[in-house]
Design an enzyme around this catalytic site. Structure first.
Site, PDB file in Angstrom:
ATOM      1  N   CYS A   1     -19.166   1.688   8.940  1.00 14.80           N
ATOM      2  CA  CYS A   1     -18.426   0.959  10.093  1.00 14.80           C
ATOM      3  C   CYS A   1     -17.376   1.968   9.966  1.00 14.80           C
ATOM      4  CB  CYS A   1     -18.284  -0.268   9.884  1.00 14.80           C
ATOM      5  SG  CYS A   1     -17.000  -1.298  10.845  1.00 14.80           S
TER       6      CYS A   1
ATOM      7  N   CYS B   1     -19.409  -6.769   3.999  1.00 11.47           N
ATOM      8  CA  CYS B   1     -18.617  -5.359   4.502  1.00 11.47           C
ATOM      9  C   CYS B   1     -17.452  -5.514   3.473  1.00 11.47           C
ATOM     10  CB  CYS B   1     -18.297  -5.490   5.918  1.00 11.47           C
ATOM     11  SG  CYS B   1     -17.359  -4.224   6.228  1.00 11.47           S
TER      12      CYS B   1
ATOM     13  N   CYS C   1       0.814  -1.201   0.112  1.00 11.30           N
ATOM     14  CA  CYS C   1       0.146   0.109   0.084  1.00 11.30           C
ATOM     15  C   CYS C   1       0.959   1.415   0.078  1.00 11.30           C
ATOM     16  CB  CYS C   1      -0.783  -0.205   1.250  1.00 11.30           C
ATOM     17  SG  CYS C   1      -2.127   1.514   1.172  1.00 11.30           S
TER      18      CYS C   1
ATOM     19  N   CYS D   1       0.486   0.208  10.384  1.00 10.42           N
ATOM     20  CA  CYS D   1      -0.016  -0.606   9.416  1.00 10.42           C
ATOM     21  C   CYS D   1       1.133  -1.633   8.845  1.00 10.42           C
ATOM     22  CB  CYS D   1      -0.844  -0.128   8.274  1.00 10.42           C
ATOM     23  SG  CYS D   1      -1.457  -1.467   7.130  1.00 10.42           S
TER      24      CYS D   1
ATOM     25  N   ARG E   1     -17.827  -2.949  18.207  1.00 13.56           N
ATOM     26  CA  ARG E   1     -16.899  -3.917  17.775  1.00 13.56           C
ATOM     27  C   ARG E   1     -15.650  -4.000  18.430  1.00 13.56           C
ATOM     28  NH1 ARG E   1     -17.870  -6.946  13.468  1.00 13.56           N
ATOM     29  NH2 ARG E   1     -19.253  -5.603  12.425  1.00 13.56           N
TER      30      ARG E   1
ATOM     31  N   CYS F   1     -16.365  -9.765   5.988  1.00 13.03           N
ATOM     32  CA  CYS F   1     -15.617  -8.433   5.694  1.00 13.03           C
ATOM     33  C   CYS F   1     -14.132  -8.576   4.671  1.00 13.03           C
ATOM     34  CB  CYS F   1     -15.249  -7.675   6.982  1.00 13.03           C
ATOM     35  SG  CYS F   1     -14.406  -6.132   6.767  1.00 13.03           S
TER      36      CYS F   1
ATOM     37  N   CYS G   1       0.230   4.985   6.839  1.00 11.00           N
ATOM     38  CA  CYS G   1      -0.324   4.708   8.191  1.00 11.00           C
ATOM     39  C   CYS G   1       0.980   4.188   9.308  1.00 11.00           C
ATOM     40  CB  CYS G   1      -1.591   3.817   7.878  1.00 11.00           C
ATOM     41  SG  CYS G   1      -2.464   4.499   6.656  1.00 11.00           S
TER      42      CYS G   1
HETATM   43  N1  SAM Z   1      -6.682   0.196   3.137  1.00  4.57           N
HETATM   44  C1  SAM Z   1      -7.853   0.582   3.744  1.00  4.57           C
HETATM   45  C2  SAM Z   1      -8.101   1.577   5.004  1.00  4.57           C
HETATM   46  O1  SAM Z   1      -7.028   1.954   5.093  1.00  4.57           O
HETATM   47  O2  SAM Z   1      -9.331   1.890   4.846  1.00  4.57           O
HETATM   48  C3  SAM Z   1      -8.695  -0.907   4.307  1.00  4.57           C
HETATM   49  C4  SAM Z   1      -7.543  -1.709   5.117  1.00  4.57           C
HETATM   50  S1  SAM Z   1      -7.026  -1.136   6.805  1.00  4.57           S
HETATM   51  C5  SAM Z   1      -5.767  -2.229   7.110  1.00  4.57           C
HETATM   52  C6  SAM Z   1      -8.282  -1.183   7.990  1.00  4.57           C
HETATM   53  C7  SAM Z   1      -8.235  -0.704   9.226  1.00  4.57           C
HETATM   54  O3  SAM Z   1      -7.379  -1.775  10.212  1.00  4.57           O
HETATM   55  C8  SAM Z   1      -7.142   0.514   9.514  1.00  4.57           C
HETATM   56  O4  SAM Z   1      -8.096   1.649   9.223  1.00  4.57           O
HETATM   57  C9  SAM Z   1      -6.763   0.429  10.937  1.00  4.57           C
HETATM   58  O5  SAM Z   1      -7.862   1.012  11.852  1.00  4.57           O
HETATM   59  C10 SAM Z   1      -6.875  -1.063  11.188  1.00  4.57           C
HETATM   60  N2  SAM Z   1      -5.426  -1.474  11.337  1.00  4.57           N
HETATM   61  C11 SAM Z   1      -4.332  -1.702  10.725  1.00  4.57           C
HETATM   62  N3  SAM Z   1      -3.276  -2.055  11.230  1.00  4.57           N
HETATM   63  C12 SAM Z   1      -3.585  -2.352  12.355  1.00  4.57           C
HETATM   64  C13 SAM Z   1      -2.737  -2.644  13.728  1.00  4.57           C
HETATM   65  N4  SAM Z   1      -1.434  -3.047  13.565  1.00  4.57           N
HETATM   66  N5  SAM Z   1      -3.505  -2.800  14.730  1.00  4.57           N
HETATM   67  C14 SAM Z   1      -4.741  -2.362  15.130  1.00  4.57           C
HETATM   68  N6  SAM Z   1      -5.384  -1.997  13.958  1.00  4.57           N
HETATM   69  C15 SAM Z   1      -4.980  -1.843  12.842  1.00  4.57           C
HETATM   70  C1  DTB Z   2     -11.044  -2.522  11.912  1.00  5.96           C
HETATM   71  O1  DTB Z   2     -11.365  -1.684  12.500  1.00  5.96           O
HETATM   72  N1  DTB Z   2     -10.127  -3.605  12.359  1.00  5.96           N
HETATM   73  C2  DTB Z   2      -9.895  -4.447  11.364  1.00  5.96           C
HETATM   74  C3  DTB Z   2     -11.113  -4.336  10.096  1.00  5.96           C
HETATM   75  N2  DTB Z   2     -11.442  -3.100  10.707  1.00  5.96           N
HETATM   76  C4  DTB Z   2     -10.652  -4.175   8.717  1.00  5.96           C
HETATM   77  C5  DTB Z   2      -8.570  -4.641  10.770  1.00  5.96           C
HETATM   78  C6  DTB Z   2      -7.487  -5.061  11.913  1.00  5.96           C
HETATM   79  C7  DTB Z   2      -6.240  -5.256  10.978  1.00  5.96           C
HETATM   80  C8  DTB Z   2      -5.277  -5.490  12.273  1.00  5.96           C
HETATM   81  C9  DTB Z   2      -3.986  -5.638  11.667  1.00  5.96           C
HETATM   82  C10 DTB Z   2      -3.765  -6.664  10.660  1.00  5.96           C
HETATM   83  O2  DTB Z   2      -4.212  -7.843  10.898  1.00  5.96           O
HETATM   84  O3  DTB Z   2      -3.177  -6.329   9.704  1.00  5.96           O
HETATM   85 FE1  SF4 Z   3      -3.018   1.144   3.169  1.00  4.69          FE
HETATM   86 FE2  SF4 Z   3      -2.800   0.071   5.728  1.00  4.69          FE
HETATM   87 FE3  SF4 Z   3      -3.045   2.483   5.555  1.00  4.69          FE
HETATM   88 FE4  SF4 Z   3      -5.184   0.864   4.872  1.00  4.69          FE
HETATM   89  S1  SF4 Z   3      -4.165   1.167   6.745  1.00  4.69           S
HETATM   90  S2  SF4 Z   3      -4.491   2.745   3.564  1.00  4.69           S
HETATM   91  S3  SF4 Z   3      -3.810  -0.746   4.038  1.00  4.69           S
HETATM   92  S4  SF4 Z   3      -1.406   1.654   5.006  1.00  4.69           S
END
Ligand code: SAM
Ligand code: DTB
Ligand code: SF4
Length: 332
Positions: A190, A130, A54, A61, A262, A98, A58
């Site tokens: 959500c 979702c 990506c 992430c 959630r 989802c 973030c």
């Molecule tokens: N790329 C899309 C976005 O950012 O909306 C969808 C996927 S993104 C991984 C979905 C959500 O996962 C993020 O908004 C964040 O809140 C959560 N997330 C990602 N990495 C995480 C982590 N290490 N711990 C907890 N939540 C995480």
């Molecule tokens: C949300 O709030 N938590 C989920 C879902 N929406 C998409 C994602 C959590 C991701 C945690 C880190 C991972 O597994 O990569």
């Molecule tokens: Fe990309 Fe992760 Fe950010 Fe979603 S949360 S926009 S997958 S870097």
């Protein structure tokens, strides 16, 4: 039903968040019982249909291309593999599937058309679908709605004030715009966030304030505890105390009385007693299955055992459908 209020102040929220814990738990539980079937929890399964690479930054992430993490990067999964995963999730007791993609935003290309087909296919199985695919235009949101999408996940993650400390490649306004596009398309919203990223209690309650002061409350608010992943800037963040999760869930329950709260990422670090307190505080949905998107989550069997021990029953798919169409904004 508790009427929803949309003019919360930071002081009101801070006062709730800082209420002595047992009193807070009692108040949140009371609101929960007035608005939801006690002991019923909605179960969703997560599937990462496109993993890693990506362009966003973030800082929590593992899927951001710029961080050196050890995830299994893959392009968009095939239709058949996604249908198989949905069948497994349904057999495991999930009412909602989802689908997550590591995209900054949706592009109008063949991958998006393929996702629309996946949405149709899962909907036909009688499951709620979702998606979480990054930012959306209003036209893309309409296409997803026409394919039968039930919910769209798009987190605001933290407070507006703290946003730039966490992400620099987009801004808060971008996120709110997508949430509005989803709402206008008649898809349920959500949206939630993450705690444990070094934010203050003020940031936590201001994040909830943004969600609670939207013209229509999100139908679902995920509260994630950071899962620190090696290679990301958040790798060394200390574990979130269970008490903070319980406070956050309880505060969300009080200010978003009709919403599904959630209990999302971070359950691996919460023992059954801590999760029980989260359910008592008003959490009424979880992600099930041994993987979130890229990180571990409790096994189906562990959760099934927890539901038996705590006397929780899983919620049926589409149980809220009638409620969904009662939003005045969606009839405009
Ligand atoms: N790329 C899309 C976005 O950012 O909306 C969808 C996927 S993104 C991984 C979905 C959500 O996962 C993020 O908004 C964040 O809140 C959560 N997330 C990602 N990495 C995480 C982590 N290490 N711990 C907890 N939540 C995480
Ligand atoms: C949300 O709030 N938590 C989920 C879902 N929406 C998409 C994602 C959590 C991701 C945690 C880190 C991972 O597994 O990569
Ligand atoms: Fe990309 Fe992760 Fe950010 Fe979603 S949360 S926009 S997958 S870097």
């Amino acid at each position: 039903m508790t009427p929803t209020k949309h003019n919360w102040t930071t002081d009101e929220l801070l006062a709730i968040y800082n209420t002595p814990l047992l009193e807070l738990l009692y108040q949140a539980s009371t609101v929960h019982r007035a608005n939801h079937t006690a002991y019923e929890v909605q179960v969703s399964s997560l599937l990462s249909i496109k993993t890693g690479g990506c362009p966003e930054d973030c800082s929590y992430c593992p899927q951001a291309a710029r961080y050196n993490t050890h995830i299994d990067v893959h392009k968009l999964m095939t239709h058949d593999a996604v249908m198989q995963a949905a069948d497994n999730a349904k057999a495991g007791g999930s009412s909602r599937m989802c689908l997550g993609a590591a995209w900054r935003e949706v592009r109008d290309n063949s991958d998006f058309e393929r996702v629309l087909d996946m949405v149709k296919g899962i909907n036909e199985k009688g499951m709620e679908v979702c998606c979480t695919l990054g930012m959306l235009t209003d036209k893309q949101a309409n296409k997803l709605a026409n394919a039968g999408l039930y919910a769209y996940n798009h987190n605001i993650d933290t407070s507006e004030e703290n946003y730039n400390n966490i992400i620099s490649t987009r801004n808060y306004e971008d996120r709110l715009k997508t949430i509005n596009n989803v709402r206008k398309a008649g898809i349920t919203v959500c949206s939630g966030g993450i705690i444990g990223m070094g934010e203050t209690a003020l940031d936590r309650v201001n994040m909830l304030k943004t969600l609670a002061n939207l013209p229509v409350h999100p139908e679902s608010v995920p509260i994630n505890a950071l899962v620190p992943v090696e290679g990301t800037p958040m790798a060394n963040q200390p574990q979130v105390p269970s008490w903070d999760m319980i406070r956050m869930v309880a505060t969300a329950r009080i200010v978003l009385p009709q919403t599904s709260v959630r209990l999302s990422a971070g359950r691996m670090q919460l023992n059954m007693e801590a999760q029980a307190m989260c359910f008592l505080a008003g959490a009424n949905s979880i992600f099930a299955g041994d993987k979130l998107l890229t990180t571990p989550n409790p096994e189906y069997d562990t959760d099934r055992q927890m539901f038996v021990t705590l006397g929780i029953t899983p919620k049926a798919a589409f149980a809220d459908k009638a409620k969904k169409f009662n939003h005045p904004i969606e009839t405009v």
